[in-house]
Scaffold this motif. Sequence first.
Motif, PDB file in Angstrom:
ATOM      1  N   ILE A  12      -9.000   9.502  12.331  1.00 24.39           N
ATOM      2  CA  ILE A  12      -8.313   8.450  13.030  1.00 24.39           C
ATOM      3  C   ILE A  12      -6.889   8.185  12.499  1.00 24.39           C
ATOM      4  CG2 ILE A  12      -8.126   6.177  13.868  1.00 24.39           C
ATOM      5  CD1 ILE A  12     -11.208   5.752  13.644  1.00 24.39           C
ATOM      6  N   GLU A  13      -5.807   8.445  13.425  1.00 24.42           N
ATOM      7  CA  GLU A  13      -4.487   8.218  13.135  1.00 24.42           C
ATOM      8  C   GLU A  13      -4.217   6.698  12.589  1.00 24.42           C
ATOM      9  OE1 GLU A  13       0.045   8.993  14.988  1.00 24.42           O
ATOM     10  OE2 GLU A  13      -1.592   9.028  16.272  1.00 24.42           O
ATOM     11  N   VAL A  14      -3.327   6.570  11.549  1.00 26.29           N
ATOM     12  CA  VAL A  14      -2.996   5.373  11.171  1.00 26.29           C
ATOM     13  C   VAL A  14      -1.631   5.672  11.016  1.00 26.29           C
ATOM     14  CG1 VAL A  14      -3.153   3.487   9.484  1.00 26.29           C
ATOM     15  CG2 VAL A  14      -5.219   4.854   9.897  1.00 26.29           C
ATOM     16  N   ASP A  15      -0.816   5.394  11.794  1.00 25.90           N
ATOM     17  CA  ASP A  15       0.779   5.514  11.788  1.00 25.90           C
ATOM     18  C   ASP A  15       1.549   4.245  11.227  1.00 25.90           C
ATOM     19  OD1 ASP A  15       0.827   3.413  13.660  1.00 25.90           O
ATOM     20  OD2 ASP A  15       1.133   5.066  15.325  1.00 25.90           O
ATOM     21  N   ARG A  16       2.742   4.457  10.992  1.00 27.13           N
ATOM     22  CA  ARG A  16       3.396   3.566  10.167  1.00 27.13           C
ATOM     23  C   ARG A  16       3.388   2.411  10.724  1.00 27.13           C
ATOM     24  NH1 ARG A  16       8.348   7.607   8.913  1.00 27.13           N
ATOM     25  NH2 ARG A  16       7.038   9.018   7.434  1.00 27.13           N
ATOM     26  N   LYS A  17       3.265   2.255  12.020  1.00 26.87           N
ATOM     27  CA  LYS A  17       3.372   0.834  12.834  1.00 26.87           C
ATOM     28  C   LYS A  17       2.159   0.117  12.515  1.00 26.87           C
ATOM     29  CE  LYS A  17       3.825  -1.044  17.395  1.00 26.87           C
ATOM     30  NZ  LYS A  17       3.858  -0.649  18.883  1.00 26.87           N
ATOM     31  N   ARG A  18       0.967   1.066  12.536  1.00 30.20           N
ATOM     32  CA  ARG A  18      -0.314   0.450  12.292  1.00 30.20           C
ATOM     33  C   ARG A  18      -0.261  -0.155  10.769  1.00 30.20           C
ATOM     34  NH1 ARG A  18      -3.645  -1.491  15.755  1.00 30.20           N
ATOM     35  NH2 ARG A  18      -3.938   0.586  17.067  1.00 30.20           N
ATOM     36  N   VAL A  19       0.050   0.921   9.847  1.00 32.89           N
ATOM     37  CA  VAL A  19       0.013   0.314   8.540  1.00 32.89           C
ATOM     38  C   VAL A  19       0.769  -0.922   8.176  1.00 32.89           C
ATOM     39  CG1 VAL A  19       1.047   0.832   6.060  1.00 32.89           C
ATOM     40  CG2 VAL A  19       0.007   2.699   7.605  1.00 32.89           C
ATOM     41  N   ILE A  20       1.941  -1.007   8.858  1.00 33.15           N
ATOM     42  CA  ILE A  20       2.905  -2.481   8.759  1.00 33.15           C
ATOM     43  C   ILE A  20       1.961  -3.538   9.274  1.00 33.15           C
ATOM     44  CG2 ILE A  20       4.891  -3.618   9.687  1.00 33.15           C
ATOM     45  CD1 ILE A  20       6.190  -0.974   9.505  1.00 33.15           C
ATOM     46  N   ASP A  71      -1.324  -8.324   7.947  1.00 34.76           N
ATOM     47  CA  ASP A  71      -2.572  -9.362   8.074  1.00 34.76           C
ATOM     48  C   ASP A  71      -3.192  -9.422   6.763  1.00 34.76           C
ATOM     49  OD1 ASP A  71      -2.912  -9.230  10.949  1.00 34.76           O
ATOM     50  OD2 ASP A  71      -4.501  -7.757  11.019  1.00 34.76           O
ATOM     51  N   ILE A  72      -3.122  -8.763   5.598  1.00 34.03           N
ATOM     52  CA  ILE A  72      -3.290  -8.794   4.293  1.00 34.03           C
ATOM     53  C   ILE A  72      -2.355  -9.742   3.662  1.00 34.03           C
ATOM     54  CG2 ILE A  72      -3.343  -7.576   1.974  1.00 34.03           C
ATOM     55  CD1 ILE A  72      -3.998  -4.863   3.368  1.00 34.03           C
ATOM     56  N   PRO A  99       9.098   6.104   4.137  1.00 30.72           N
ATOM     57  CA  PRO A  99      10.465   5.767   4.358  1.00 30.72           C
ATOM     58  C   PRO A  99      11.051   4.960   3.133  1.00 30.72           C
ATOM     59  CG  PRO A  99       8.992   5.183   6.186  1.00 30.72           C
ATOM     60  CD  PRO A  99       8.393   5.736   5.049  1.00 30.72           C
ATOM     61  N   LYS A 100      12.412   4.955   2.822  1.00 25.70           N
ATOM     62  CA  LYS A 100      12.728   4.442   1.448  1.00 25.70           C
ATOM     63  C   LYS A 100      12.583   2.869   1.579  1.00 25.70           C
ATOM     64  CE  LYS A 100      17.043   4.013  -1.073  1.00 25.70           C
ATOM     65  NZ  LYS A 100      18.653   3.972  -1.219  1.00 25.70           N
ATOM     66  N   ALA A 101      12.668   2.069   2.586  1.00 34.46           N
ATOM     67  CA  ALA A 101      12.350   0.687   2.403  1.00 34.46           C
ATOM     68  C   ALA A 101      10.861   0.519   2.104  1.00 34.46           C
ATOM     69  CB  ALA A 101      12.525   0.185   3.564  1.00 34.46           C
ATOM     70  N   MET A 102      10.140   1.257   2.464  1.00 30.28           N
ATOM     71  CA  MET A 102       8.477   1.066   2.286  1.00 30.28           C
ATOM     72  C   MET A 102       8.157   1.488   0.739  1.00 30.28           C
ATOM     73  SD  MET A 102       5.626   0.081   3.408  1.00 30.28           S
ATOM     74  CE  MET A 102       5.739   0.495   5.166  1.00 30.28           C
ATOM     75  N   ALA A 103       8.859   2.638   0.127  1.00 26.89           N
ATOM     76  CA  ALA A 103       8.737   3.157  -1.011  1.00 26.89           C
ATOM     77  C   ALA A 103       9.197   2.002  -1.942  1.00 26.89           C
ATOM     78  CB  ALA A 103       9.426   4.524  -1.244  1.00 26.89           C
ATOM     79  N   ASN A 104      10.419   1.385  -1.551  1.00 32.23           N
ATOM     80  CA  ASN A 104      10.787   0.455  -2.642  1.00 32.23           C
ATOM     81  C   ASN A 104       9.973  -0.811  -2.628  1.00 32.23           C
ATOM     82  OD1 ASN A 104      13.240   1.784  -3.252  1.00 32.23           O
ATOM     83  ND2 ASN A 104      14.396   0.958  -1.554  1.00 32.23           N
ATOM     84  N   HIS A 154       5.825 -10.327   3.297  1.00 26.70           N
ATOM     85  CA  HIS A 154       5.620 -10.406   4.676  1.00 26.70           C
ATOM     86  C   HIS A 154       6.726 -10.246   5.604  1.00 26.70           C
ATOM     87  CE1 HIS A 154       4.593 -12.210   8.768  1.00 26.70           C
ATOM     88  NE2 HIS A 154       3.377 -11.848   8.349  1.00 26.70           N
ATOM     89  N   ASN A 155       7.942 -10.963   4.941  1.00 28.77           N
ATOM     90  CA  ASN A 155       9.347 -10.945   5.623  1.00 28.77           C
ATOM     91  C   ASN A 155       9.813  -9.410   5.527  1.00 28.77           C
ATOM     92  OD1 ASN A 155       9.184 -13.706   6.194  1.00 28.77           O
ATOM     93  ND2 ASN A 155      10.412 -14.188   4.232  1.00 28.77           N
ATOM     94  N   ILE A 156       9.479  -8.855   4.438  1.00 24.66           N
ATOM     95  CA  ILE A 156       9.780  -7.466   4.297  1.00 24.66           C
ATOM     96  C   ILE A 156       9.449  -6.652   5.203  1.00 24.66           C
ATOM     97  CG2 ILE A 156      10.373  -5.484   2.740  1.00 24.66           C
ATOM     98  CD1 ILE A 156      10.534  -7.348   0.349  1.00 24.66           C
ATOM     99  N   LEU A 157       8.114  -6.763   5.533  1.00 23.55           N
ATOM    100  CA  LEU A 157       7.532  -5.977   6.359  1.00 23.55           C
ATOM    101  C   LEU A 157       8.023  -6.366   7.914  1.00 23.55           C
ATOM    102  CD1 LEU A 157       3.947  -6.043   4.865  1.00 23.55           C
ATOM    103  CD2 LEU A 157       5.151  -4.162   5.013  1.00 23.55           C
ATOM    104  N   SER A 158       8.213  -7.525   8.222  1.00 19.38           N
ATOM    105  CA  SER A 158       8.646  -7.922   9.557  1.00 19.38           C
ATOM    106  C   SER A 158       9.752  -7.229   9.716  1.00 19.38           C
ATOM    107  CB  SER A 158       8.718  -9.302   9.544  1.00 19.38           C
ATOM    108  OG  SER A 158       7.385  -9.892   9.235  1.00 19.38           O
ATOM    109  N   ASP A 159      10.897  -7.023   8.907  1.00 17.28           N
ATOM    110  CA  ASP A 159      12.075  -6.273   9.017  1.00 17.28           C
ATOM    111  C   ASP A 159      12.104  -4.788   9.380  1.00 17.28           C
ATOM    112  OD1 ASP A 159      13.193  -8.910   8.676  1.00 17.28           O
ATOM    113  OD2 ASP A 159      13.896  -8.538   6.633  1.00 17.28           O
ATOM    114  N   MET A 160      10.807  -4.173   8.935  1.00 17.12           N
ATOM    115  CA  MET A 160      10.726  -2.944   9.084  1.00 17.12           C
ATOM    116  C   MET A 160      10.043  -2.533  10.472  1.00 17.12           C
ATOM    117  SD  MET A 160       8.727  -1.782   5.607  1.00 17.12           S
ATOM    118  CE  MET A 160       9.196  -1.986   4.128  1.00 17.12           C
ATOM    119  N   GLN A 161       9.714  -3.663  11.215  1.00 13.86           N
ATOM    120  CA  GLN A 161       9.102  -3.355  12.632  1.00 13.86           C
ATOM    121  C   GLN A 161      10.213  -3.180  13.562  1.00 13.86           C
ATOM    122  OE1 GLN A 161       6.431  -6.721  12.830  1.00 13.86           O
ATOM    123  NE2 GLN A 161       4.598  -5.057  12.746  1.00 13.86           N
TER     124      GLN A 161
END
Length: 297
Positions: free
Chosen positions: A138-146, A151-152, A265-270, A290-297
């Motif tokens: 099943i594909e779990v793309d970056r949008k799904r990962v975020i 949720d976590i 992506p660099k932001a996710m790696a950081n 959570h704020n950092i992840l929201s900025d990635m969307q």
Amino acid sequence: MSDLSRGMSGLSVGSGDMERLRQENRDLKRQLGGGGVKPSLAIPWEDIDLGDQISGGGFSVVYRGYWLRTPVAIKRWFDPEMTDKLLQEFREEVMTLQELSHPNIVQLMGVCSKPPNLAMVTEYLPHSLFHVLHNTNIEVDRKRVISLAKDICCAFIYLHSRSPPVIHRDIKPANFLLDRAWKLKLCDFGLASQNARQAGAGTPAYMAPELLAGTGFNEKVDVYAFGVCLWEMLARLLPFAETPPGQLKEKIIAGGRPEIPLSCPKAMANLIKDCWQQEASLRPSFPKIHNILSDMQ
């Protein structure tokens, strides 16, 4: 006068120490049964229809089954001797979960608390994140990962905001359940703790250095494990799979971490690197994550 009271009466302590001892005594009584199952959650074992085994470990096994014709998961504790340790572990997990209510935490529906039938009945979700990542295509793309990562975060913002904070201490993909709409819920509060007891328990590949070293810890151990899970969602590999089990503890304490994929992506790696920082105080809080992840969307 109880034996504990007689022992305390001979101590020469100040008022602050006496209050601390009283609090420790209250905590001990609560852990050993001073607190109990909420009456509304008590159900008879005979009402449960046990099905196939889903998972197991230690002194408990999880089954799928039915309660009042409703699909449920049943976590059953077993030990022929029904030791005090087993009874205490059962009570503590029940007492932790029965106080929690959040959309991203599995719902406790009932409890069987009469030995030898010790069991927790929770809502049933068909898949674990581990199964999706490692046993399907099943594909779990970056949008799904975020989305899953947010949720976590929501679950842990809730847990860590409680007084005292609830520290899960066993964050890993196997303990995140998914429904068919990809809604994620946290389960298994067997190691949830508000103190340093059993500091060395857990799943080594996801344990923070301070847990492996057996030193003091706080809620930032959950942030560390989240970082490993985030890496796993992106890499779709098992963390430290190439490291012999006997060397894993030493490697993590020395600062070793999984290699982040070049495609990340660099932001996710950081963010991953920040979460699994060696020094707990440098790891971000879940609201910040959570704020950092929201900025990635």
